[in-house]
Motif scaffolding. Structure first.
Motif, short mmCIF file in Angstrom:
data_model
loop_
_atom_site.label_atom_id
_atom_site.label_comp_id
_atom_site.label_asym_id
_atom_site.label_seq_id
_atom_site.Cartn_x
_atom_site.Cartn_y
_atom_site.Cartn_z
N LEU A 132 41.21 34.77 34.81
CA LEU A 132 41.82 35.95 34.21
C LEU A 132 41.45 36.09 32.74
N TYR A 133 41.31 34.97 32.06
CA TYR A 133 40.94 35.01 30.63
C TYR A 133 39.56 35.63 30.44
N LYS A 134 38.66 35.34 31.36
CA LYS A 134 37.31 35.91 31.29
C LYS A 134 37.31 37.42 31.51
N ASN A 135 38.35 37.93 32.18
CA ASN A 135 38.43 39.36 32.45
C ASN A 135 38.83 40.19 31.23
N VAL A 151 49.68 39.18 32.29
CA VAL A 151 50.25 40.53 32.23
C VAL A 151 49.15 41.58 32.08
N LEU A 152 48.15 41.31 31.23
CA LEU A 152 47.04 42.25 31.05
C LEU A 152 46.22 42.43 32.31
N ASN A 153 46.28 41.43 33.19
CA ASN A 153 45.56 41.50 34.47
C ASN A 153 46.48 41.92 35.62
N ASN A 154 47.68 42.42 35.27
CA ASN A 154 48.65 42.88 36.28
C ASN A 154 49.03 41.79 37.28
N GLU A 155 49.13 40.56 36.78
CA GLU A 155 49.54 39.43 37.59
C GLU A 155 50.97 39.01 37.22
#
Length: 235
Positions: free
Chosen positions: A180-183, A200-204
């Motif tokens: 997710l950090y890479k996204n 949160v930024l990845n809607n998880e």
């Protein structure tokens, strides 16, 4: 596999004019950092406890652990990063370089200057992460939170019932956190002050673990006085 990452990479600038980062200041008879490491060293779940410090304090940190921690075989000291999440990623890089992990492997990240974290909080972080994949330690907000976007004017007063104060540990499945950090784009990475926001930024989803009012973060000189009082009360 389960790992702990104790984040001691900060400079402690908000503590004022001090010669060393706040995590190395004395609380009672020992450095704050040692109190924190001791809380994790009694938890048998950890494959390795990774302590991340500024480069110029690596040797000092190793000497402190050797002096104060009786059984330190599963503790390693490595260099932290420039930002909080860089430090966590340094821990993950160390894990990937030295262990064969799978998608269920967990990292429990904790501020080095929260020396009153409890065994219960650490264990619940591990349990929640096993079940849900990510969790954050929080306590309910007791003060009204006022938001101001500009001009020293109130722009919103959120409903306090929905607000919490974030603490640590914050605990994640390692591979998912790294993915997710890479996204996230570089601009967002530079603004991150909290690893949970990566999810949160990845809607998880990130689930909540009940913290404790004594699990304070020692940031300012006043906090050190409060910590000293808590320590004396626990003796």
């Amino acid at each position: 596999m389960i790992f702990a990452a104790i984040l001691a990479g900060g400079s402690g600038s908000r503590m004022g004019n001090i010669e060393k980062p706040k995590q190395f200041l004395t609380l009672g008879s020992k450095p704050i950092l040692i109190h924190t490491i001791e809380k994790f060293s009694i938890v048998n779940s950890f494959e390795k406890i990774i302590v991340l410090t500024p480069k110029n304090f690596l040797s000092h940190t190793k000497d402190l652990i050797k002096k104060y921690i009786e059984d330190s075989d599963n503790i390693v000291v490595i260099e932290g990063g420039n930002l909080r999440n860089d430090t966590i990623m340094n821990a993950i890089d160390y894990i990937n370089d030295n262990f064969q992990i799978d998608d269920d492997s967990i990292i429990v990240s904790h501020d080095s200057v929260r020396p009153f974290v409890t065994y219960r909080i650490i264990e619940e972080n591990i349990e929640f992460c096993k079940e849900y994949g990510a969790c954050d330690t929080v306590i309910p907000a007791t003060d009204t939170i006022v938001e101001s976007n500009k001009d020293n004017k109130i722009s919103a007063i959120p409903l306090r019932d929905n607000l919490y104060q974030g603490q640590t540990p914050q605990t994640f499945k390692i591979n998912k956190l790294a993915k997710l950090y890479k996204n996230i784009n570089d601009d967002d990475k530079n603004k991150l002050t909290d690893a949970c926001k990566i999810f949160v930024l990845n809607n998880e989803d990130v689930y909540l673990v009940n913290g404790d009012v004594t699990n304070i973060k020692i940031t300012y000189p006043y906090d050190l006085k409060v910590a000293d009082a808590i320590l004396k009360d626990q003796v």
